[in-house]
Design a protein around this motif. Structure first.
Motif, PDB file in Angstrom:
ATOM      1  N   PHE A  15       8.953 -13.789   8.403  1.00 37.15           N
ATOM      2  CA  PHE A  15       9.176 -12.360   8.172  1.00 37.15           C
ATOM      3  C   PHE A  15       8.818 -11.546   9.414  1.00 37.15           C
ATOM      4  O   PHE A  15       9.547 -10.626   9.816  1.00 37.15           O
ATOM      5  CB  PHE A  15       8.362 -11.891   6.969  1.00 37.15           C
ATOM      6  CG  PHE A  15       8.639 -10.479   6.552  1.00 37.15           C
ATOM      7  CD1 PHE A  15       9.905 -10.090   6.148  1.00 37.15           C
ATOM      8  CD2 PHE A  15       7.619  -9.534   6.553  1.00 37.15           C
ATOM      9  CE1 PHE A  15      10.160  -8.784   5.751  1.00 37.15           C
ATOM     10  CE2 PHE A  15       7.863  -8.226   6.162  1.00 37.15           C
ATOM     11  CZ  PHE A  15       9.140  -7.852   5.757  1.00 37.15           C
ATOM     12  N   ALA A  89       2.952  -6.749  -0.433  1.00 38.43           N
ATOM     13  CA  ALA A  89       3.708  -7.348  -1.531  1.00 38.43           C
ATOM     14  C   ALA A  89       3.106  -6.938  -2.856  1.00 38.43           C
ATOM     15  O   ALA A  89       3.625  -7.257  -3.917  1.00 38.43           O
ATOM     16  CB  ALA A  89       3.714  -8.868  -1.400  1.00 38.43           C
ATOM     17  N   LYS A 110       6.931  -4.831  -0.209  1.00 41.78           N
ATOM     18  CA  LYS A 110       7.873  -5.926   0.004  1.00 41.78           C
ATOM     19  C   LYS A 110       8.468  -6.358  -1.338  1.00 41.78           C
ATOM     20  O   LYS A 110       7.797  -6.261  -2.380  1.00 41.78           O
ATOM     21  CB  LYS A 110       7.154  -7.124   0.639  1.00 41.78           C
ATOM     22  CG  LYS A 110       6.538  -6.849   1.997  1.00 41.78           C
ATOM     23  CD  LYS A 110       5.780  -8.092   2.459  1.00 41.78           C
ATOM     24  CE  LYS A 110       5.083  -7.885   3.785  1.00 41.78           C
ATOM     25  NZ  LYS A 110       4.289  -9.046   4.190  1.00 41.78           N
ATOM     26  N   PRO A 111       9.687  -6.870  -1.342  1.00 39.96           N
ATOM     27  CA  PRO A 111      10.596  -6.996  -0.199  1.00 39.96           C
ATOM     28  C   PRO A 111      11.293  -5.669   0.100  1.00 39.96           C
ATOM     29  O   PRO A 111      11.467  -4.845  -0.791  1.00 39.96           O
ATOM     30  CB  PRO A 111      11.606  -8.041  -0.682  1.00 39.96           C
ATOM     31  CG  PRO A 111      11.646  -7.849  -2.157  1.00 39.96           C
ATOM     32  CD  PRO A 111      10.262  -7.455  -2.572  1.00 39.96           C
ATOM     33  N   GLU A 113      14.371  -3.804   3.024  1.00 38.99           N
ATOM     34  CA  GLU A 113      15.333  -3.991   4.102  1.00 38.99           C
ATOM     35  C   GLU A 113      14.719  -3.517   5.421  1.00 38.99           C
ATOM     36  O   GLU A 113      14.045  -2.490   5.463  1.00 38.99           O
ATOM     37  CB  GLU A 113      16.615  -3.211   3.822  1.00 38.99           C
ATOM     38  CG  GLU A 113      17.349  -3.639   2.563  1.00 38.99           C
ATOM     39  CD  GLU A 113      17.914  -5.044   2.685  1.00 38.99           C
ATOM     40  OE1 GLU A 113      18.203  -5.473   3.819  1.00 38.99           O
ATOM     41  OE2 GLU A 113      18.058  -5.721   1.653  1.00 38.99           O
TER      42      GLU A 113
END
Length: 238
Positions: A15, A89, A110-111, A113
């Motif tokens: 990531f 997250a 998260k997640p 773009e």
């Protein structure tokens, strides 16, 4: 033209690699650290002082050695004005509140773009650069019995000096420019935070609480809330 320098702290290698590449494509200079301790070492190294200093930080919350919140606290001790974003997250309310109290400029779950992060960074930097530009004109002026130093981010009262953050200075300036007027919450958010989403609204509430404490020594100054409408930065003059 000098690129904006970002300190990215993200322990997920895949990531972090994607974020670094994506940010570099959008003309950012990125220094990426895989844990909080490494990130803090990068921040404090001689290589990144003065003209090489970072412009903004992006910290994952859950990291080994030093979590994102602790890292932010240590970074702010060195540079209270640097803007930063948390990546997480987790959707826990306690985490968001802790981030808000630290003065985070944004909090992205998260997640997400990668282009969302780019847009958030650009908005924060636009506001920061606007404030820096106006501050360079250099002025100190009275707010009640206080003196507001827009260059050095200070509030002075009877010989005592309170150091404030850049975001606090932006909010004070906006309130002062609209003193004794009822201002809609969304107008404050749009002009100081650049967005009126839930996170920014909670962040603004934290900052307003701080400002009330800063100005409490002068009874002629008050930040009044009108439920469901907005706020008034009231200065009573004799």
């Amino acid at each position: 033209m000098q690129k904006t320098k970002i300190l990215l702290a993200e322990d997920d290698y895949d990531f972090g690699s994607i974020l670094q590449q994506y940010l570099q494509i959008h003309n950012f200079e990125v220094v990426w650290a895989l844990d909080g301790a490494e990130a803090f070492a990068q921040f404090t190294s001689d290589e990144h002082q003065a003209e090489h200093a970072f412009d903004i930080c992006v910290f994952d919350v859950m990291m080994p050695k030093l979590d994102g919140f602790t890292l932010a606290e240590k970074v702010l001790q060195h540079n209270p004005e640097i803007p930063f974003i948390f990546l997480t997250a987790k959707k826990m309310k306690e985490d968001k509140i802790r981030g808000l109290k630290l003065g985070a400029d944004d909090y992205i779950v998260k997640p997400f773009e990668a282009d969302i992060l780019v847009l958030r960074l650009q908005n924060i930097l636009k506001r920061t650069q606007k404030t820096n530009k106006s501050s360079k004109n250099g002025q100190q002026f009275a707010i009640g019995k206080y003196v507001f130093d827009t260059v050095n981010y200070q509030l002075k009262f009877n010989g005592e000096t309170q150091r404030i953050t850049e975001k606090e200075a932006q909010l004070i300036q906006y309130f002062y420019d609209h003193k004794n007027q009822l201002i809609k919450r969304e107008d404050v958010l749009e002009n100081v935070w650049g967005t009126d989403d839930f996170f920014s609204g909670r962040s603004m509430d934290v900052f307003i609480s701080r400002l009330r404490k800063y100005f409490k020594k002068d009874s002629s100054i008050a930040i009044e809330s009108t439920r469901g409408v907005g706020l008034t930065f009231k200065i009573v003059t004799e």
